[in-house]
Every structure is written in C-alpha cells, then in structure tokens.
Design an enzyme around this catalytic site. Structure first.
Site, PDB file in Angstrom:
ATOM      1  N   GLU A 141       0.813  -1.207   0.000  1.00  0.00           N
ATOM      2  CA  GLU A 141       0.000   0.000   0.000  1.00  0.00           C
ATOM      3  C   GLU A 141       0.848   1.260   0.000  1.00  0.00           C
ATOM      4  OE1 GLU A 141      -3.679  -1.706   2.696  1.00  0.00           O
ATOM      5  OE2 GLU A 141      -1.966  -0.760   3.694  1.00  0.00           O
ATOM      6  N   THR A 166       5.733  -9.389   9.104  1.00  0.00           N
ATOM      7  CA  THR A 166       4.424  -9.267   8.463  1.00  0.00           C
ATOM      8  C   THR A 166       4.287  -7.892   7.810  1.00  0.00           C
ATOM      9  OG1 THR A 166       3.424 -10.711  10.112  1.00  0.00           O
ATOM     10  CG2 THR A 166       1.933  -9.289   8.880  1.00  0.00           C
ATOM     11  N   ALA A 179       3.983  -8.500  17.159  1.00  0.00           N
ATOM     12  CA  ALA A 179       4.937  -7.385  17.144  1.00  0.00           C
ATOM     13  C   ALA A 179       4.354  -6.078  17.676  1.00  0.00           C
ATOM     14  CB  ALA A 179       5.459  -7.167  15.715  1.00  0.00           C
ATOM     15  N   ASP A 193      -2.816 -15.154  23.447  1.00  0.00           N
ATOM     16  CA  ASP A 193      -2.535 -15.420  22.028  1.00  0.00           C
ATOM     17  C   ASP A 193      -2.793 -16.906  21.787  1.00  0.00           C
ATOM     18  OD1 ASP A 193      -0.558 -13.824  19.743  1.00  0.00           O
ATOM     19  OD2 ASP A 193      -0.863 -15.991  19.494  1.00  0.00           O
ATOM     20  N   ASP A 201      -8.010  -4.900   9.320  1.00  0.00           N
ATOM     21  CA  ASP A 201      -7.516  -3.711   8.612  1.00  0.00           C
ATOM     22  C   ASP A 201      -7.352  -3.926   7.121  1.00  0.00           C
ATOM     23  OD1 ASP A 201      -5.368  -5.366   8.610  1.00  0.00           O
ATOM     24  OD2 ASP A 201      -3.955  -3.918   9.430  1.00  0.00           O
ATOM     25  N   LYS A 206     -10.683  -9.270   6.269  1.00  0.00           N
ATOM     26  CA  LYS A 206      -9.969  -9.524   7.521  1.00  0.00           C
ATOM     27  C   LYS A 206     -10.653  -8.756   8.650  1.00  0.00           C
ATOM     28  CE  LYS A 206      -5.195  -9.310   9.365  1.00  0.00           C
ATOM     29  NZ  LYS A 206      -5.275  -8.323  10.430  1.00  0.00           N
ATOM     30  N   VAL A 253      -7.994   1.212  11.343  1.00  0.00           N
ATOM     31  CA  VAL A 253      -7.296   0.571  10.221  1.00  0.00           C
ATOM     32  C   VAL A 253      -5.969   1.259   9.914  1.00  0.00           C
ATOM     33  CG1 VAL A 253      -9.440  -0.286   9.197  1.00  0.00           C
ATOM     34  CG2 VAL A 253      -8.541   1.938   8.475  1.00  0.00           C
TER      35      VAL A 253
END
Lengths: 348, 348
Positions: free
Chosen positions: B63, B91, B146, B168, B234, B238, B300
């Site tokens: 993006e 990521t 992260a 998690d 975001d 998703k 987002v």
C-alpha cells in the site's frame, strides 16, 4: 548492531546512477531500457494499472505511480513544479522502488531524476521506431530543457536520427542543448522559430514546461506525413498542441484513463478514438498505415515505463556493484519480536 | 563529485530510529507522537485525504498512503503479508517520506517499520484517552505479536494503564510479550483463553494477523462499559469482531471511505452510522456519554497518523543528528542542464 541481510535494500544514488550510465554508455543504456519497456508493453495486459495518484497544489504536483506485474511491484515518486527553475531547483525530481510481491519486501530503491530522463526518452524513441515515417532522420526538438538532449540521443540510438533542429523561447536553452550535443555524432541546427525548426523534420518533438494551455504547434504549421512526439502536455490544464492537429492525427496513448485527464486529448471529447500503443507492439493494432498520415504519440508517462527502467537498473547491480546497502527495514530474528529487537539495541 | 546540499535528503535508518527511541525514551516518544497525531486530528479538515492505494495479491498487500496539509506532503509505503513470519520475515515493513509542497523536494526519508509500531500504539492510546471509561487501568491484549508491547506501553504512558492481560493462540507469543514487558513498571498477567484475558478489563485490544474473517471476540463475551480497540481488522476480508458486538457499539473511525472497505464495519451496511474520531478531538461530537456504553475504535491506520509521526521524527533531527544525508536527488547547477551534470560526472 549490524543489520541482517534481509534488512538491507540496494540503493542507487544519483552518483551511482551517473557512474552506471557512463560505464554502460548512454546510448547503449537507452537502447537497453527501450528493450525492457517494449518487453513490458508486450505483456501490458497482465500489469496492475491505475492512473497515478496526484496531489496538486498551486505550485505544482506530487505524484505516486504504482504498478505490478504480479511478481514485482514498483512505484515512482515524482514532482512537477514549473517555477522551481527560477529558484535553481529541478522542475522534476523523482525516486523509485521495486518490491517483491510475494513478501512485500523492497528489493531496490533508486534515484529516478536521471533515470526518468532516460526512460522518457527511451519510450519516445521506441514508439517513434514503430510510428515515424520510414527513413525518418530529422527531428524538430521544440523545448530545449532538461529532457531535450536525452530525447535527441535516444532517437539517434534507436531510430537512426541524423539531424536535430532545436528551438526554445529562451535562446540560452538552445545554446545549452547545442553545446551538450556537440560531440555526440549528430548534426545540430539551432533555429530561431518553431516554423524554422520543423522544416524538413519527419519527427516533431514538443517538450516544454509551462503549466498552461499553450499552442507550441499551431494547426497550419503541421503538414502530413509526420510523427509528433508530444511530451510536455502531461497534466490537467497543460497542453502544447492546437486541437486542430489532434483532429487530423491518429492518436496513440499509453493508458487512456490517465491520458484523457493529463494529455493533449484533454482538449477532445472523452470518446474521441485513441489507440493504446501496447496493441501496436503486440500486433493487435496497426501503427502507421500511410506516408501521408500524421501519427501522434500523446505521451504523459506511465508507471509501467518506470517499472521497466527500474528492472533494467536492478539487473545491472550485481555485475557493476554500483549501489549502497541501505538499512531501511527492521528485521528482528523473531519477526514477532520487534520490541525485543528495539530493547537489544539499547545503549549499555 | 560532491552532491549539492539540495540533492541530499535526511535518511533515518532502522538503527538511527532505534537510537532515537532510546535517546528520547520509548514512553516519552509515544506521548510525543500521540500529541502530534492529536494536533493533526484537530486540523483534520485541511488535509488532502484519500483511501490508501492498495495492490493486493494472494500473499498480501502493498500500500501507498499519501496525504498533505498543504505545506508538507507525506506518504508511507507499507506491506502486509501474514505468511511472512513463517519465512522469518516481518508481516509489516514500511518506510515513509515527507516533501515540501512548494517545491516537491523530499525533506525526509525514514524507516517506518519501527515507527509504524509506535504511531499505531500512540493513536490507539490517544483515542482510548478520549473514549475509555474513566479510571480504566486494565487492558486485555489479544494477539501478542509485534504490536502488543507497543500497545501496552502506549496505554501505560498515555492512559495510565496499570495491568495488561495477555492472550494469544500461540503461548510462545504470550511468553515473548510477557518477558519483554517484565521490567516496564506494569503488571502482566498471562492468560490461556480470551475469556480469561478480558476479565475485569475496561479496554479490550484485538491485534491478530490472520487474513480472514475471524471472531476473536464473540458477541456474548463483551459486556457493557468497555472500550474496544480493534487494530487487526484492517483489510478487505480480515475482521476480528462478531457483527453483534458492532451492533451494540458506538463506532469511531478514522476515515470512513477507507474503514468501510477495510475495517470491522465491512461486515455492516454501508450506511451504518459511524463517528469520525477527529470530531471528538475538536469537540464537534461527543465521545463516551455513559458508563454502560460500548465504545469501539475500528482502527485501520490512516495516512495522517504516519504524517504526524514523520513530522515528529523530522523535528528531532537537528538536535539529535541521528540521520544520514542521502544522495537521492539530481541537482545540477543549472536546473535545465541535467545532461551537462551527467557529462561532467564522466570518468576521465
């Protein structure tokens, strides 16, 4: 802390780009870039295409030009500020990036002020090779600014141009261009009017920088059997050709949704017929069909051409070593542990 | 050849960014960035705003996020590739740029993988300061990747968080996060289910990375009187929250045209009412109005937040000297003489 290899992105500075051009040679490099551009025009349909994302201000424009072939993503940052020259700044500066689509990791960051000059000239000449009348050997170069020498030498390297006829409203620009081209094996004729410049020329290149509707070529100046390479009309409100010329020409464009906003054809109706030039490259559409035809390349510059030029540069890096490794990406040992990487970088 | 000053762009590498964070201190820097973001939310209306320009592939997304306040232009390059972690890659990686609108010349190039982590956390905490129930001191942190430590310490620095409850699906991520937060003056409780994590928490933060419609929080888990800070939903396809939660919440967003495509509210009708958060900052719209209300920040990430973070970094450069001068721009003595600059760079 030494960054990991994955964190480092090859960066081609302006100095490295100039070294690269001299090492390869300007004309061979123009031919090389033109070949990459033509190859990407051959596979035009598979690219992600979008009009550039422009941020306009009263002084100029800043644009992002992204594209992707599905394996490699590229974009260019470029500005256009006609008044910059008065302050001793470049009208156009640019840099670009390639990234791996599969991971999103950048793989090349490069200056593109110099490279854009090469890719614009290489595109013009590659198109002229397809569209200009057979045996074209003389070009009128109207507008003798930063792009003019590159246009001339690309036409020489790719189309066999033997003579260039220069004109600019500012005689100093013409003197500069003529001096720069003196030792490059091409006849240079300095002219004092556009009418004089276009005499006997089969290729008419317009490349001026005023941000306004201008008429660099009027309708009665342009006869049949020429190829017009219109470079300077490249943003809304900025054109160089009389509408009458457009009406008599077969118009070839890069990407219609962008050209209808930015190119010479912003003067015409939205449904005026144009030919997408990639279809000439692939043979899906005829290029020049008669000696008397006026072909017009209404060029505004498209992201795929930058992509091709960046691919070319990337392919030279290993052999030449002309780049720095830039610490652009954070790359912790455990990718989820960005915070741990930060903590380990703390001074003792 | 030594490049001229105009040709040089200050570049903040990952290493310099980490040095900057340690020199200022992470929590003071998070507060500083949050102040810059809040100041830019105050003048939200004067920014050029556009949804980010996304290039999607099966593996992820790349993006470009541009914006401008009329004097300074900024953009960020950022990727999102959930499967990258399996290959030992991040990521999300990012870098950003500021430029002078008047000339188009870049004035800052900076790594933004690290800086995006800070700006995302600073934005979440600045919003929670306005929307979370009075006296909120406990946060459930669901997703311990992260972003998790930065979210926690921003909530501590800006909202007075005293306790974080971690969960998690991968216990190793929770162990990593708990270890990283051990010496930071906050109580850390590791949990084995999302239900356990949200017990007694007034702030519920979801920040997971799967590129799919997921239900990290189901409708029956969420009671009244909480603030949900939804970070991970975001991009198209998703999401993290059950639609039922959205129906019971007052939903605050950054920029509706982007959030309706990318945020949790992609699950709702296009006309579902949302509140633009900048209107809370300026006082044009109420934030939290009752103790029993569920406030939801459907975040987002928006270009203005990156712009603010880059402004903050730029304002630290002179005092800290933590940058390199990058030879990114070609700057010939005569701006029309790019070719002459190239010729003069020829080896003897």
């Amino acid at each position: 802390m030494t960054p990991s290899e994955k964190a480092l992105v090859p960066f081609v500075s302006v100095d490295h780009m100039m070294q690269l051009i001299h090492q390869i040679g300007l004309e061979p490099m123009l031919r090389g870039i033109a070949d990459y551009i033509e190859a990407d025009f051959h596979r035009w349909e598979l690219f992600d295409k979008t009009p550039r994302v422009a941020s306009h201000s009263t002084e100029g424009v800043i644009e992002l030009m992204p594209t992707s072939d599905g394996e490699v993503y590229g974009f260019k940052y470029v500005n256009g500020h006609p008044k910059n020259t008065k302050e001793g700044l470049q009208t156009v500066t640019a840099f670009g990036l390639l990234a791996d689509v599969a991971t999103g990791y950048p793989v090349l960051l490069s200056e593109m002020t110099m490279l854009t000059a090469l890719r614009t000239a290489a595109t013009s000449a590659m198109v002229a090779k397809h569209l200009a009348p057979k045996g074209s050997d003389t070009m009128a170069m109207i507008g003798n600014g930063a792009q003019s020498e590159f246009q001339t030498l690309a036409m020489k390297a790719i189309c066999g141009l033997k003579s260039v006829r220069l004109y600019d409203v500012d005689p100093a620009a013409t003197r500069k261009c003529a001096a720069n081209l003196a030792a490059h094996g091409i006849e240079v004729v300095s002219c004092t009017s556009p009418e004089e410049a276009i005499q006997s020329a089969q290729i008419l290149t317009t490349c001026t920088a005023d941000k306004q509707y201008a008429t660099i070529l009027s309708d009665n100046m342009v006869g049949s059997g020429v190829h017009i390479n219109a470079i300077g009309g490249d943003c809304p409100g900025k054109t160089e050709l009389a509408a009458g010329i457009l009406q008599r020409s077969d118009i070839f464009v890069e990407y219609p949704p962008q050209t209808r906003i930015e190119g010479e054809i912003q003067q015409l109706d939205d449904d005026h017929p144009v030919i997408e030039f990639w279809q000439v490259v692939t043979g899906q559409h005829q290029g020049r069909t008669s000696d008397r035809q006026i072909t017009l390349f209404d060029s505004v510059g498209f992201a795929i051409e930058d992509f091709s030029a960046l691919r070319y540069v990337r392919d030279q890096l290993e052999q030449t070593g002309l780049y720095h490794a830039l610490d652009l990406l954070a790359d912790p040992d455990d990718p989820r542990d960005l915070f741990g990487m930060l903590q380990r970088a703390a001074p003792n």
